[in-house]
Each structure stands twice: as structure tokens, then as C-alpha cells.
Design an enzyme around this catalytic site. Structure first.
Site, PDB file in Angstrom:
ATOM      1  N   ASP A   1      -2.504  10.073   4.178  1.00 16.31           N
ATOM      2  CA  ASP A   1      -3.916   9.732   4.309  1.00 16.31           C
ATOM      3  C   ASP A   1      -4.607  10.704   5.261  1.00 16.31           C
ATOM      4  O   ASP A   1      -4.497  10.587   6.475  1.00 16.31           O
ATOM      5  CB  ASP A   1      -4.049   8.284   4.838  1.00 16.31           C
ATOM      6  CG  ASP A   1      -5.497   7.836   4.916  1.00 16.31           C
ATOM      7  OD1 ASP A   1      -6.369   8.547   4.381  1.00 16.31           O
ATOM      8  OD2 ASP A   1      -5.739   6.761   5.496  1.00 16.31           O
TER       9      ASP A   1
ATOM     10  N   ARG B   1      -7.846  -0.139   0.593  1.00  9.56           N
ATOM     11  CA  ARG B   1      -8.412  -1.312  -0.089  1.00  9.56           C
ATOM     12  C   ARG B   1      -8.803  -0.984  -1.528  1.00  9.56           C
ATOM     13  O   ARG B   1      -8.804  -1.861  -2.380  1.00  9.56           O
ATOM     14  CB  ARG B   1      -9.588  -1.856   0.729  1.00  9.56           C
ATOM     15  CG  ARG B   1     -10.737  -0.909   0.850  1.00  9.56           C
ATOM     16  CD  ARG B   1     -11.690  -1.277   1.983  1.00  9.56           C
ATOM     17  NE  ARG B   1     -11.139  -0.942   3.300  1.00  9.56           N
ATOM     18  CZ  ARG B   1     -11.782  -1.167   4.445  1.00  9.56           C
ATOM     19  NH1 ARG B   1     -12.964  -1.753   4.438  1.00  9.56           N
ATOM     20  NH2 ARG B   1     -11.230  -0.822   5.592  1.00  9.56           N
TER      21      ARG B   1
ATOM     22  N   GLU C   1      -9.469   3.930   1.922  1.00 13.70           N
ATOM     23  CA  GLU C   1      -8.908   4.138   0.582  1.00 13.70           C
ATOM     24  C   GLU C   1      -7.879   3.072   0.216  1.00 13.70           C
ATOM     25  O   GLU C   1      -7.684   2.777  -0.956  1.00 13.70           O
ATOM     26  CB  GLU C   1      -8.267   5.538   0.490  1.00 13.70           C
ATOM     27  CG  GLU C   1      -6.826   5.676   1.001  1.00 13.70           C
ATOM     28  CD  GLU C   1      -6.662   5.371   2.492  1.00 13.70           C
ATOM     29  OE1 GLU C   1      -7.665   5.473   3.226  1.00 13.70           O
ATOM     30  OE2 GLU C   1      -5.549   5.013   2.925  1.00 13.70           O
TER      31      GLU C   1
ATOM     32  N   LYS D   1       0.855  -1.210   0.000  1.00 17.73           N
ATOM     33  CA  LYS D   1       0.000   0.000   0.000  1.00 17.73           C
ATOM     34  C   LYS D   1       0.877   1.242   0.000  1.00 17.73           C
ATOM     35  O   LYS D   1       1.669   1.448   0.906  1.00 17.73           O
ATOM     36  CB  LYS D   1      -0.916   0.001   1.233  1.00 17.73           C
ATOM     37  CG  LYS D   1      -1.722   1.297   1.414  1.00 17.73           C
ATOM     38  CD  LYS D   1      -2.664   1.235   2.623  1.00 17.73           C
ATOM     39  CE  LYS D   1      -3.351   2.574   2.892  1.00 17.73           C
ATOM     40  NZ  LYS D   1      -4.223   2.551   4.090  1.00 17.73           N
TER      41      LYS D   1
ATOM     42  N   ASP E   1       1.572   5.916   5.763  1.00 14.11           N
ATOM     43  CA  ASP E   1       0.586   5.032   5.128  1.00 14.11           C
ATOM     44  C   ASP E   1       1.117   4.371   3.848  1.00 14.11           C
ATOM     45  O   ASP E   1       0.384   3.686   3.145  1.00 14.11           O
ATOM     46  CB  ASP E   1      -0.710   5.820   4.856  1.00 14.11           C
ATOM     47  CG  ASP E   1      -1.956   4.969   5.020  1.00 14.11           C
ATOM     48  OD1 ASP E   1      -1.859   3.886   5.608  1.00 14.11           O
ATOM     49  OD2 ASP E   1      -3.028   5.401   4.545  1.00 14.11           O
TER      50      ASP E   1
ATOM     51  N   ASP F   1     -12.113   7.212   3.766  1.00 14.40           N
ATOM     52  CA  ASP F   1     -10.921   6.866   4.553  1.00 14.40           C
ATOM     53  C   ASP F   1     -10.555   5.387   4.391  1.00 14.40           C
ATOM     54  O   ASP F   1      -9.465   4.978   4.764  1.00 14.40           O
ATOM     55  CB  ASP F   1     -11.179   7.204   6.030  1.00 14.40           C
ATOM     56  CG  ASP F   1      -9.891   7.342   6.820  1.00 14.40           C
ATOM     57  OD1 ASP F   1      -8.806   7.335   6.196  1.00 14.40           O
ATOM     58  OD2 ASP F   1      -9.968   7.438   8.060  1.00 14.40           O
TER      59      ASP F   1
ATOM     60  N   LYS G   1     -10.348  12.268   8.744  1.00 15.33           N
ATOM     61  CA  LYS G   1     -10.067  11.438   9.925  1.00 15.33           C
ATOM     62  C   LYS G   1     -10.674  12.078  11.173  1.00 15.33           C
ATOM     63  O   LYS G   1     -10.420  13.248  11.466  1.00 15.33           O
ATOM     64  CB  LYS G   1      -8.561  11.262  10.087  1.00 15.33           C
ATOM     65  CG  LYS G   1      -8.011  10.291   9.067  1.00 15.33           C
ATOM     66  CD  LYS G   1      -6.727   9.655   9.515  1.00 15.33           C
ATOM     67  CE  LYS G   1      -6.352   8.541   8.555  1.00 15.33           C
ATOM     68  NZ  LYS G   1      -7.195   7.346   8.705  1.00 15.33           N
TER      69      LYS G   1
END
Ligand code: BES
Ligand code: ZN
Ligand code: ZN
Length: 485
Positions: free
Chosen positions: A251, A333, A331, A246, A270, A329, A258
């Protein structure tokens, strides 16, 4: 960057900054220490001291008493931790080299000590204007009959890969954009003769990588997908292993900003999965590992703007499946799913995602281990646990039962991108599985990728978690035994 030199020596060590690795006092060669020193050392050992320091005005000597627990993995970890204690001591006293004098009858134990010492000596000072004063620790001389030059070189490559992973994770998104991350992968690949290819935004639009493009919509920086391939002529596996990292370089959560205070502060981490996978490839190539491995790194940041993808949107993914976005959030996946469906064309025999994917994984087991799950044969997953215990990059298996996927049902699209607020790391894994080639393992490293406090041989910041685990796993991988046809 690493500026530690490792050196295997055949001569006799001078009694300066020497760390003697022993199990008991009889293993100290006679004549090295005076009777009074031996008395002192003996007394310390009786008091269960594992790390004994002796001061000689301008230099030091150390006695490292190796634990004798029956479990080898525990002993290895104890030695890494003592290595970290020595690192703290030498930093405080500005010691610039250490002679490691191995009196043990084992090659793994002294290497573990050096590993802990080296991993704990990392620091990230790129953005400090004031450079550190005084002498810097820069050399480890090893005096050992048990260790070969090759062993030591392998360890040095491992340490370098972990340092480079930490460097990437510690870089802020103001420097490390998705394009820059791809550049870093290209640079590494060129130095290591790995094949590399970067898909830029136009190409991603052309092939309709909907998940990656949707997450990128709110950003001023274009997304990338980087493919790296290590294919040695003597590969033991017939079909490739695919590693997917990833690469969310930052993020914010996007429009589903968030919600928790300070939770954005660390989100430059991230892309830790991407950093681990890129440097795993480098390490496999540098050590000529006999396995065919392909890496895929989908990368973007996740930001807010008028163009951001929004809750309620329906995204058509690379493989044509549709996803109703319920939370922007979630994101990771979205971008991993596209990379997973892209991987199918390679007909891999095993596919592993490495991702800082869910807070749920951290809430479940904290920061001391990652969680993993999958549908690969259980023997393969047991091998992963063995590697995790050996390297102490621990991981714990979570269930992967199909009913968890029911939470992903959507009224308007093929699936939603989140489930309920319970068991979120597993529903995230089940989401990925819908796009994955067969024999899939997902490792959620949200808890282990980045520390906000110092621990043993981990400084604050990127830990480099995943590199040592993946390389050990791949090097001990035997497809004939672990993969069902
Ligand atoms: N990057 C985060 C996960 C994360 C959390 C990484 C803590 C490192 C430390 C991920 O993209 C995320 O935001 N996940 C959400 C998913 C939720 C919206 C279903 C989470 O876990 O809260
Ligand atoms: Zn997120
Ligand atoms: Zn994320």
C-alpha cells in the site's frame, strides 16, 4: 517455515536441558537436584524469580515458577512470556532441544509455556545470504501426565499456522504479488483438502468487481479474489461463517501518496488480514473443526501510475452502489466492500472482516490490541472478547452508532470512501457495513499485525495476529446460542 519438532514422552527425562514447571519447590521430584542446588533454587524463588537457570558446563536446566494469580488468562500469558525468556536464553547458548517437565495439575498452563517458547523461536531468514552458524533449536520433548498427544498436536498445528502467517506477512511485495498470494492459498488448500477457487482479472472484470479493479488500476500486477471453503459433514452451523481478509500486498497510498515519513516502509504488511484468514482455514481443516467456514481474499497492490484511480473518481461497486473516491489510500475498504457483497450469496450467519484498515485504530489504542465493531448480536461479540482474552490476541470493542455513517454522504455518488479525520476506524467500519451481509463483525488489526520492535514472543515483523483468536472463537462458537434468527 516451522522446523520445530514437538514430542510427547513417557519415559523419565534426563537431567539435560530440562525445564521443570512447578508452582512451589515441593513439586520438584526428590533426588533430581542436590541439596546445594535446592538451596539455590529456594533462595531464587524467595526472591520472586520466575525463571531460574542452572549451568552444567555444556548444558542447562531451568526451573519455571508458575504464577499463582487468581486470573487464569493472566497466568497463561505469564507462562507464554516465560516461554519467550527461555527462547532467548536457548538461542544465546545454542541449546538445540528442551525437555519440558510438567509438574503442574493443569493441561493449559504447560501448553501456554510451550506456545510462548515456540512463538518466540520464530525467525525469517529467507533473504539472508549468510546462514546462521551453530546448532539450531529444533526439538521440544514434553514429559507430562496432563497433556494428551492430541493436545500437543493441536498446539503444533497452531504454531505452524502462526509461523506460516508471519512468513507471508514478512514476504516483500516484490515476491508476494496478488497472484502469488492466491497461489499460496491454493497450495495450502490442496494440502488440507479445502475447496479453493481463484478469480483472476478477466473474471473480476466480467462480474464487475469495481472496487477491487479500481484499486488495481495503477498496478502492473493483476488482482485476484480467492475463495476457500471448509465444509465438514458434521458442521454444527447451518449457514456458513464467512471470513474476509484484506489482501493489499503493498500500500503506497496510490495517487493520495502516503503523507507521513517512513509510513510506506511497513506496507508489505497490508495483507496481514489475508494471511491470518488463509492460515485460519488451514488450521480449521487440519484440526477437523466442525464448522462450515468460507474465506474470501480480495488481493491487489495499491500503486501510482498514469492509470491509477484518482480522487474524484466515481466507482461502481460489485453490488451496483457508487462510491466517490476522496482518498485513494482508503483502498482496503474498496476491496473488502466488494468481497462483502459477494459473500451475500452464501447467506452467512456471521461475516467477519480482518484488515489492517486504519491508522486511526492504531492512534486510538496502540499496538497491543486490535479494535473491533459490528452489528452481530452482542453475545457473539462478547464471545470474541473471551477468545481474545484467552489467547491474549486482545481486541477492544468500538461503538458502531449509525450517525458515524453520516460523514460518508456524497453530493455526487451514493457515498464517499472517507469521513472526517476523527474516529476514522469507525467510519471505515460503517462504510463496510453498507455492503455487508447481516451479522457483521469488523476487526481492524492495523496496530497488531506487524511490529518494528521485538516484544515478548513476537519477533520483529509479522506477528501472525488473528489466527489464534479466530480459531479459538470459531471452536467455541455455538450458533444456537449466539446468533439471533
Ligand atoms: N493500510 C492502511 C492502514 C494502516 C496504517 C495499516 C498503519 C497498518 C499500519 C490503510 O489502507 C490506510 O492507508 N488508511 C488510511 C485511511 C485514510 C486515508 C482515511 C489511514 O488510516 O490513514
Ligand atoms: Zn491505504
Ligand atoms: Zn491499506
Amino acid at each position: 517455515m516451522i522446523d520445530l519438532i514437538f514430542n510427547l514422552r513417557n519415559d523419565r527425562p534426563q537431567l539435560v536441558n530440562s525445564a521443570f514447571l512447578i508452582e512451589n519447590i515441593d513439586q520438584l521430584q526428590s533426588g533430581i537436584f542436590s541439596d546445594r542446588e535446592i538451596d539455590y533454587i529456594q533462595h531464587q524463588i524467595e526472591n520472586n524469580k520466575k525463571f531460574i537457570s542452572l549451568n552444567y558446563y555444556y548444558h542447562w536446566n531451568y526451573i519455571i515458577v508458575t504464577p499463582t494469580n487468581s486470573c487464569k488468562n493472566d497466568r497463561l500469558e505469564e507462562l507464554r512470556k516465560i516461554g519467550a525468556i527461555v527462547a532467548v536464553h536457548i538461542k544465546k547458548h545454542e541449546v538445540n532441544f528442551v525437555n519440558v517437565v510438567d509438574n503442574l495439575n493443569d493441561y493449559q498452563l504447560p501448553l501456554a509455556f510451550i506456545e510462548g517458547l515456540a512463538l518466540a523461536s520464530y525467525s525469517f531468514k529467507k533473504y539472508k545470504t549468510e546462514k546462521p552458524k551453530g546448532q539450531k533449536f529444533g526439538r521440544i520433548n514434553l514429559f507430562s501426565q496432563n497433556i494428551t498427544q492430541k493436545n500437543l498436536e493441536h498446539l503444533e498445528s497452531v504454531i505452524t499456522a502462526v509461523y506460516k502467517t508471519r512468513d507471508l506477512v514478512n514476504e516483500p511485495a516484490s515476491y508476494l504479488t496478488a497472484e502469488k498470494l492466491a497461489d499460496e492459498a491454493v497450495q495450502i488448500a490442496k494440502n488440507a483438502t479445502i475447496e479453493v477457487e481463484v478469480f483472476h482479472k478477466e473474471k473480476l472484470q466480467k462480474i464487475k468487481m469495481g472496487g477491487l479493479l479500481a484499486v488495481n488500476q495503477g498496478s502492473t500486477e493483476p488482482p485476484t479474489l480467492t475463495k476457500m471453503e471448509w465444509k465438514p459433514t458434521n458442521a454444527l452451523n447451518e449457514k456458513p461463517i464467512v471470513l474476509i481478509g484484506k489482501g493489499v500486498v503493498y500500500d503506497s497510498g496510490g495517487l493520495s501518496l502516503k503523507p507521513t515519513e517512513n509510513s510506506m516502509d511497513e506496507m508489505k504488511c497490508d495483507m496481514a488480514g489475508a494471511a491470518a484468514v488463509i492460515n485460519t482455514m488451514d488450521l480449521l481443516a487440519n484440526t477437523q473443526a466442525p464448522y462450515h467456514v468460507i474465506a474470501l481474499i480480495p488481493a491487489t497492490d495499491n500503486r501510482l501510475s498514469a492509470n491509477s484511480y484518482a480522487p474524484g473518481d466515481v466507482v461502481t461497486m460489485y453490488d451496483g452502489q457508487t462510491v466517490e473516491v476522496m482518498n485513494t489510500d482508503a483502498e482496503g475498504r474498496m476491496i473488502l466492500a466488494d468481497a462483502l457483497s459477494y459473500a451475500k450469496q452464501f447467506d452467512p450467519e456471521l461475516t467477519i472482516t480482518v484488515a489492517t484498515l486504519t491508522g486511526s485504530a492504531v492512534r486510538a489504542i496502540g499496538e497491543r490490541a486490535s479494535v473491533f465493531m459490528g452489528n452481530a448480536p452482542q453475545e457473539t461479540m462478547l464471545k470474541l472478547v473471551e477468545s481474545a482474552n484467552r489467547t491474549h490476541e486482545r481486541t477492544v470493542q468500538f461503538p458502531f452508532w449509525d450517525d458515524y455513517a453520516e460523514e460518508l454522504k456524497s453530493d455526487v455518488a451514493d457515498m464517499k470512501n472517507i469521513g472526517s479525520n476523527l474516529g476514522g476506524s469507525i467510519t471505515a467500519g460503517k462504510f463496510l457495513e453498507k455492503f455487508a451481509p447481516k451479522n457483521f463483525i469488523h476487526i481492524d488489526i492495523a496496530g497488531t499485525a506487524f511490529y518494528t520492535k521485538e516484544r515478548e514472543y513476537y519477533p520483529i515483523g509479522g506477528t501472525g495476529y488473528g489466527v489464534r483468536l479466530l480459531v479459538d472463537f470459531i471452536n467455541n462458537y455455538n450458533n444456537k446460542k449466539t446468533i439471533a434468527e
